[in-house]
Write an enzyme that holds these catalytic residues in place. Sequence first.
Site, mmCIF file in Angstrom:
data_model
loop_
_atom_site.group_PDB
_atom_site.id
_atom_site.type_symbol
_atom_site.label_atom_id
_atom_site.label_comp_id
_atom_site.label_asym_id
_atom_site.label_seq_id
_atom_site.Cartn_x
_atom_site.Cartn_y
_atom_site.Cartn_z
ATOM 1 N N LYS A 116 18.988 9.403 42.207
ATOM 2 C CA LYS A 116 19.721 8.910 41.576
ATOM 3 C C LYS A 116 20.697 9.234 41.434
ATOM 4 O O LYS A 116 20.669 10.314 40.852
ATOM 5 C CB LYS A 116 19.146 7.954 40.802
ATOM 6 N N TYR A 173 17.758 -3.345 46.799
ATOM 7 C CA TYR A 173 16.915 -4.055 45.675
ATOM 8 C C TYR A 173 16.560 -5.953 46.291
ATOM 9 O O TYR A 173 15.202 -5.968 44.906
ATOM 10 C CB TYR A 173 16.899 -3.622 44.315
ATOM 11 N N PHE A 209 14.861 -6.793 35.124
ATOM 12 C CA PHE A 209 15.271 -5.471 35.122
ATOM 13 C C PHE A 209 16.254 -5.455 36.177
ATOM 14 O O PHE A 209 17.104 -4.282 36.480
ATOM 15 C CB PHE A 209 14.585 -4.096 35.036
ATOM 16 N N ARG A 245 5.893 10.757 47.158
ATOM 17 C CA ARG A 245 5.864 9.734 46.341
ATOM 18 C C ARG A 245 4.980 10.512 44.978
ATOM 19 O O ARG A 245 4.620 10.482 43.921
ATOM 20 C CB ARG A 245 4.933 8.306 46.047
ATOM 21 N N THR A 298 6.615 5.913 38.000
ATOM 22 C CA THR A 298 7.769 5.102 37.682
ATOM 23 C C THR A 298 8.401 5.809 36.343
ATOM 24 O O THR A 298 9.209 5.771 36.026
ATOM 25 C CB THR A 298 7.410 3.833 37.942
ATOM 26 N N ARG A 319 10.063 12.970 38.209
ATOM 27 C CA ARG A 319 10.374 11.920 37.073
ATOM 28 C C ARG A 319 9.781 12.843 35.553
ATOM 29 O O ARG A 319 10.778 12.995 34.852
ATOM 30 C CB ARG A 319 9.374 11.102 37.608
ATOM 31 N N ASN A 368 15.086 7.184 36.890
ATOM 32 C CA ASN A 368 13.862 7.599 36.675
ATOM 33 C C ASN A 368 14.326 8.575 38.152
ATOM 34 O O ASN A 368 13.651 9.138 38.950
ATOM 35 C CB ASN A 368 13.002 7.297 36.978
ATOM 36 N N HIS A 379 13.994 7.460 44.277
ATOM 37 C CA HIS A 379 13.485 6.641 44.548
ATOM 38 C C HIS A 379 12.923 7.134 45.625
ATOM 39 O O HIS A 379 13.083 8.000 46.651
ATOM 40 C CB HIS A 379 14.591 5.592 45.607
ATOM 41 N N GLU A 413 13.909 0.595 54.111
ATOM 42 C CA GLU A 413 15.061 1.629 53.140
ATOM 43 C C GLU A 413 15.763 2.213 53.935
ATOM 44 O O GLU A 413 16.817 3.073 54.825
ATOM 45 C CB GLU A 413 14.252 2.241 52.313
HETATM 46 P P1 GDP Z 1 9.374 2.866 42.134
HETATM 47 O O1 GDP Z 1 8.514 2.601 43.241
HETATM 48 O O2 GDP Z 1 8.415 3.739 41.304
HETATM 49 O O3 GDP Z 1 10.295 3.272 41.751
HETATM 50 O O4 GDP Z 1 9.338 1.674 40.897
HETATM 51 P P2 GDP Z 1 9.484 -0.094 41.474
HETATM 52 O O5 GDP Z 1 8.994 -0.541 42.642
HETATM 53 O O6 GDP Z 1 8.289 -0.750 40.197
HETATM 54 O O7 GDP Z 1 11.029 -0.157 40.459
HETATM 55 C C1 GDP Z 1 11.973 0.479 40.581
HETATM 56 C C2 GDP Z 1 12.583 0.644 40.336
HETATM 57 O O8 GDP Z 1 13.531 0.078 38.919
HETATM 58 C C3 GDP Z 1 12.128 2.220 39.577
HETATM 59 O O9 GDP Z 1 12.445 3.261 40.208
HETATM 60 C C4 GDP Z 1 13.925 2.317 37.686
HETATM 61 O O10 GDP Z 1 14.270 2.748 38.700
HETATM 62 C C5 GDP Z 1 13.224 0.374 37.899
HETATM 63 N N1 GDP Z 1 12.161 -0.305 36.721
HETATM 64 C C6 GDP Z 1 11.061 -0.501 36.542
HETATM 65 N N2 GDP Z 1 10.401 -1.219 36.040
HETATM 66 C C7 GDP Z 1 11.671 -1.327 34.782
HETATM 67 C C8 GDP Z 1 12.013 -1.261 33.848
HETATM 68 O O11 GDP Z 1 11.585 -1.765 32.983
HETATM 69 N N3 GDP Z 1 13.588 -1.050 33.335
HETATM 70 C C9 GDP Z 1 14.773 -0.215 34.030
HETATM 71 N N4 GDP Z 1 15.507 -1.034 33.488
HETATM 72 N N5 GDP Z 1 14.073 -0.710 35.446
HETATM 73 C C10 GDP Z 1 12.925 -0.806 35.494
#
Ligand code: GDP
Length: 144
Positions: free
Chosen positions: A11, A51, A59, A87, A93, A104, A114, A117, A128
């Site tokens: 990212k 996304y 968010f 992963r 996350t 991370r 973070n 992805h 994807e």
């Molecule tokens: P991942 O699969 O571990 O990337 O997590 P998710 O699928 O739950 O979320 C996708 C992405 O959304 C995350 O990697 C973060 O960049 C973002 N994200 C998730 N939760 C939050 C949040 O509470 N706040 C913000 N700003 N971004 C978030």
Amino acid sequence: MGLQRTLSIIKPDGVKKGVVGEIVKRFENAGLSVIAMKMKTLSRNEAEGFYAVHRERPFFGELVEFMTSGPVVLMILEGEGAIAKNRELMGATNPADAAPGTIRADFATDIGENTVHGSDAIDTAAFETSWFFAGIEINTVERI
Ligand code: GDP
């Protein structure tokens, strides 16, 4: 489990922190092969479409802002159990919850910024990888 392909994104924060090489090294050391790779600044449409499953999340706006804030490195990783392996290397996350030694835990700023992805399942990996790469951009890599 078998040979799998998964989409990895370094990212904008990962690119700005100068840890692209370090992250790729971790993938390669874990037996994952980079079979497609490009650097790109995502458009709003590209980030929103990627996304789309998160469109209703609170968010979503912040996520799209962040993902379009600078160039990212897009990769397809291939290997045995590549989806779970990636992963595992990434960590949770929220970096505050990420296991020590994960990408991370070592590099992420917070739950939004973070650093990486990774696809989370076979169906999302298929969607994807095809969102960002055409078949002609995907290579055959035999590790020696
Ligand atoms: P991942 O699969 O571990 O990337 O997590 P998710 O699928 O739950 O979320 C996708 C992405 O959304 C995350 O990697 C973060 O960049 C973002 N994200 C998730 N939760 C939050 C949040 O509470 N706040 C913000 N700003 N971004 C978030």
